[in-house]
Design an enzyme around this catalytic site. Structure first.
Site, mmCIF file in Angstrom:
data_model
loop_
_atom_site.group_PDB
_atom_site.id
_atom_site.type_symbol
_atom_site.label_atom_id
_atom_site.label_comp_id
_atom_site.label_asym_id
_atom_site.label_seq_id
_atom_site.Cartn_x
_atom_site.Cartn_y
_atom_site.Cartn_z
ATOM 1 N NE ARG A 224 -10.234 12.321 4.297
ATOM 2 C CZ ARG A 224 -10.249 11.029 3.991
ATOM 3 N NH1 ARG A 224 -11.327 10.466 3.503
ATOM 4 N NH2 ARG A 224 -9.163 10.297 4.161
ATOM 5 N NE ARG B 112 -6.168 1.651 -0.014
ATOM 6 C CZ ARG B 112 -6.153 2.811 0.622
ATOM 7 N NH1 ARG B 112 -5.029 3.294 1.134
ATOM 8 N NH2 ARG B 112 -7.270 3.486 0.747
ATOM 9 C CD GLU C 177 -8.755 -1.251 4.760
ATOM 10 O OE1 GLU C 177 -8.272 -0.948 5.876
ATOM 11 O OE2 GLU C 177 -9.101 -0.417 3.921
ATOM 12 C CG ASN D 234 -1.823 1.140 1.326
ATOM 13 O OD1 ASN D 234 -1.768 2.064 0.502
ATOM 14 N ND2 ASN D 234 -2.687 1.123 2.323
ATOM 15 C CG HIS E 65 -12.999 3.291 3.543
ATOM 16 N ND1 HIS E 65 -13.709 4.283 4.181
ATOM 17 C CD2 HIS E 65 -11.693 3.575 3.760
ATOM 18 C CE1 HIS E 65 -12.880 5.125 4.756
ATOM 19 N NE2 HIS E 65 -11.625 4.716 4.504
#
Ligand code: ADP
Length: 393
Positions: free
Chosen positions: A232, A84, A375, A9, A173
């Site tokens: 965010r 990823r 993940e 990743n 996600h």
């Protein structure tokens, strides 16, 4: 033959890696190269004997960091590398075996993820140089949501903006929502249930999953849409941008920066984006922390209620991500806001959940699950699946 998959990743100045064995429950060689491109560059991780290590790599770029990672694989040569990739646009509806065409197609989606996709591709290029003979697979954050029906992915904007400029909702996600909903299917024995999933980490999103497919999700064209997150804002009035530009003379760059980096839990509390600290501060009477936690939970419940429209039947709700897995308080507050869904919390089970373990926390009614996301395991399993399809094709 070694059947492990090396999961990579790659961010702009970091690389997370994990060597995932065929049995995903087995311990992994995993770590993080960070501060790449600076004199502080370093590699941290865990060896197979469980011992942590830290190695300084002054000035290392992605290529040098990957070489150092290779040295830490203790002589194992993986079956494949799974990358990823944040944005696959509409082009990628599942994982893809990487070749020059796939790279060109990922490059074409760069306008949709200008920070993430170039960094992900830098990782792919460096890995291909280092392992020229190993198959490499791209696993996309967006692919799981490519099953959204048009009513969920279209904005109420002109057809031309969608057709000519790919302006639509994509969702992110995906690997996490896919993983936890599959686990809930298995654990509940429902096989193809209707689940609402809440991935609550630094980035947060919700998703409605029906028979293993994403039907709607809270993030949109970018990962800024939806619920409030660590830094965010999530949804704001789309008129806010024009208002800030006209009234305060803010540039687009500044507005983007404020909404992405200085809002959410951090902006609301004026203190931190760390939920642990916020819970502690709120308990001691810090008003900013209290309103941050309250808004955060309310927005999640509101988003889940909205997403329930996407499901023909609701079997239960799943919490995951750093906050979803660890904050009994956030779970309790969210569930308390959804009594009309027939959700009842088992408060003892909720506060007794063991870190890193799957657990059911309802007291009857619809199911409530805490499922630690994986993940990396999901990327490894999609990589294997893609290779199998390739060899049987
Ligand atoms: P990322 O999205 O970067 O992978 P994580 O999924 O690790 O992030 O989630 C990070 C968030 O999880 C932080 O807000 C952190 O405060 C929160 N968190 C971790 N442990 C706890 C805990 N015990 N209680 C409450 N929040 C926690």
């Amino acid at each position: 033959m070694d059947t492990s998959v090396l999961v990579i990743n790659c961010g702009s100045s970091s690389i997370k890696y994990a060597l995932v064995l065929e049995d995903p429950a087995q311990p992994r060689l995993a770590g993080l190269a960070e501060c790449l491109g600076s004199s502080d560059a370093r590699l941290k991780g865990t060896a197979s004997n469980g011992e942590p290590f830290e190695q300084s790599l002054p000035g290392a770029d992605h290529g040098l960091a990957l070489e150092a990672i290779l040295d830490r694989l203790e002589g194992r040569l993986p079956l494949a590398v799974g990358h990823r990739i944040v944005h696959g646009g509409e082009h990628f509806t599942r994982a893809a075996l990487i070749d020059d065409d796939v790279i060109a197609a990922i490059e074409q989606t760069t306008a949709l993820a200008p920070l993430h996709n170039p960094a992900n591709l830098a990782g792919v290029a460096a890995t291909r140089r280092l392992f020229p003979d190993l198959p490499q697979v791209a696993v996309f954050d967006t692919a799981f949501h490519q099953t959204l029906p048009p009513r969920a992915y279209r904005y109420a904007l002109s057809e031309a903006l969608y057709r000519d400029h790919a302006i639509r909702r994509y969702g992110f996600h995906g690997t996490s929502h896919a993983y936890v909903s599959q686990r809930a299917d298995t654990l509940s024995g429902l096989e193809g249930g209707g689940w609402l999933t809440a991935h609550l980490g630094n980035g947060c999103s919700t998703c409605a999953v029906w028979k293993g497919q994403s039907r709607d999700t809270s993030m949109g064209l970018t990962p800024l849409e939806g619920v409030a997150m660590g830094t965010r804002s999530g949804d704001v009035d789309p008129g806010l941008h024009a208002h800030l530009a006209r009234q305060l003379g803010w540039s687009l760059e500044r507005i983007d920066e404020v909404l992405n980096r200085h809002s959410g839990l951090l902006g609301l509390s004026g203190l931190t984006n760390d939920m642990r600290e916020l819970e502690a501060a709120a308990a001691q009477g810090h008003q900013g922390a209290a309103i941050a936690v309250e808004v955060f939970c309310y927005r999640i419940a509101k988003s889940l209620a909205a997403l329930s429209c996407a499901l023909p039947r609701l079997d239960g709700l799943i919490f995951t991500g750093g906050i979803g897995e660890n904050s009994a308080e956030v779970r309790e507050r969210v569930v308390a806001l959804l009594p009309h869904f027939g959700l009842q919390l088992n408060r003892t089970a909720n506060s007794d959940t063991v870190r890193g373990r799957e657990g059911r926390i309802d007291a009857g009614g619809r199911q409530l699950w805490v499922i630690p996301t994986d993940e990396e395991g999901q990327i490894a399993s999609e990589t294997r699946q893609r290779l199998k399809q390739e060899t049987t094709a």
